[in-house]
Design a protein around this motif. Structure first.
Motif, mmCIF file in Angstrom:
data_model
loop_
_atom_site.group_PDB
_atom_site.id
_atom_site.type_symbol
_atom_site.label_atom_id
_atom_site.label_comp_id
_atom_site.label_asym_id
_atom_site.label_seq_id
_atom_site.Cartn_x
_atom_site.Cartn_y
_atom_site.Cartn_z
ATOM 1 N N PHE A 2 0.739 -1.204 -0.036
ATOM 2 C CA PHE A 2 -0.052 -0.008 0.191
ATOM 3 C C PHE A 2 0.884 1.115 0.014
ATOM 4 O O PHE A 2 0.724 2.282 -0.861
ATOM 5 C CB PHE A 2 -0.794 0.109 1.218
ATOM 6 C CG PHE A 2 -1.720 1.002 1.413
ATOM 7 C CD1 PHE A 2 -3.013 1.230 0.539
ATOM 8 C CD2 PHE A 2 -1.758 2.003 2.348
ATOM 9 C CE1 PHE A 2 -3.792 2.269 0.477
ATOM 10 C CE2 PHE A 2 -2.672 3.032 2.373
ATOM 11 C CZ PHE A 2 -3.603 3.283 1.532
ATOM 12 N N CYS B 149 2.564 4.226 -3.074
ATOM 13 C CA CYS B 149 2.363 5.582 -2.745
ATOM 14 C C CYS B 149 3.709 6.291 -3.081
ATOM 15 O O CYS B 149 3.795 7.034 -3.761
ATOM 16 C CB CYS B 149 1.913 6.074 -1.466
ATOM 17 S SG CYS B 149 0.206 5.615 -1.185
ATOM 18 N N ILE C 124 -6.078 -2.912 0.205
ATOM 19 C CA ILE C 124 -6.260 -1.781 0.211
ATOM 20 C C ILE C 124 -7.449 -1.060 1.197
ATOM 21 O O ILE C 124 -7.637 -0.454 1.738
ATOM 22 C CB ILE C 124 -6.105 -1.132 -0.951
ATOM 23 C CG1 ILE C 124 -4.663 -1.208 -1.439
ATOM 24 C CG2 ILE C 124 -6.390 0.493 -0.993
ATOM 25 C CD1 ILE C 124 -4.285 -0.895 -2.740
ATOM 26 N N PHE D 17 -6.090 4.952 -0.401
ATOM 27 C CA PHE D 17 -4.773 5.066 -1.193
ATOM 28 C C PHE D 17 -4.425 6.565 -1.232
ATOM 29 O O PHE D 17 -3.228 6.930 -1.025
ATOM 30 C CB PHE D 17 -4.961 4.693 -2.463
ATOM 31 C CG PHE D 17 -3.682 3.962 -3.247
ATOM 32 C CD1 PHE D 17 -2.919 3.116 -2.776
ATOM 33 C CD2 PHE D 17 -3.501 4.761 -4.403
ATOM 34 C CE1 PHE D 17 -1.797 2.667 -3.539
ATOM 35 C CE2 PHE D 17 -2.243 4.354 -5.309
ATOM 36 C CZ PHE D 17 -1.562 3.483 -4.704
ATOM 37 N N ALA E 173 -4.194 8.437 -7.489
ATOM 38 C CA ALA E 173 -4.398 7.709 -6.227
ATOM 39 C C ALA E 173 -6.032 7.532 -5.992
ATOM 40 O O ALA E 173 -6.584 6.677 -5.705
ATOM 41 C CB ALA E 173 -3.958 8.499 -5.085
#
Length: 143
Positions: A2, A6, A45, A52, A84
């Motif tokens: 996760f 990013c 997620i 996210f 995202a």
């Protein structure tokens, strides 16, 4: 995974700063790659404490003041946030992210053209609706 995604988006956004015209295309391709990755686990997620896009914003939040100044000043950060948000919407099964191979000049130039299709226009009842989803779901083409 996760937070690694990013960070991957954030790291790649810095490369795009020198070529603003390519930011959108770069992030669209990256979002498509993440969405279709064998490591992209929607259920994982969805179980996380933050979405996210929320996690992405935390990467540039000022730890002392809590300000998110990057959202106003940097096109690459804004493009990353849109991607995202699209990944959050994909996790909620509201959109599908695809790409289609394109070419011109008899195949001398080839590229993938990413697209987003709304598959469920039902509002999410979250910040995602105002951030982007209402506009996507309301568009006539919805792709």
């Amino acid at each position: 995974f996760f937070f690694a995604c990013c960070g991957y988006v954030m790291a790649n956004s810095l490369v795009c700063v020198a070529a603003p015209a390519e930011i959108g295309q770069s992030f669209a391709a990256l979002t498509t790659d993440i969405f279709h990755s064998a490591h992209f686990d929607k259920n994982h997620i969805l179980r996380a404490h933050v979405s996210f896009s929320q996690a992405y914003c935390l990467l540039w939040q000022d730890p002392d003041t809590g300000d998110l100044d990057g959202r106003r000043s940097c096109g690459a950060l804004q493009a990353g946030l849109i991607c995202a948000i699209l990944l959050d919407l994909a996790c909620l099964d509201r959109v599908v992210i695809t790409s289609q191979e394109k070419q011109m000049l008899g195949g001398l130039m080839k590229w993938k053209a990413p697209s987003v299709s709304v598959v469920d226009p039902t509002p999410t009842s979250s910040y995602l609706d105002e951030a982007l989803f209402t506009k996507l779901a309301g568009s006539k083409k919805r792709t």
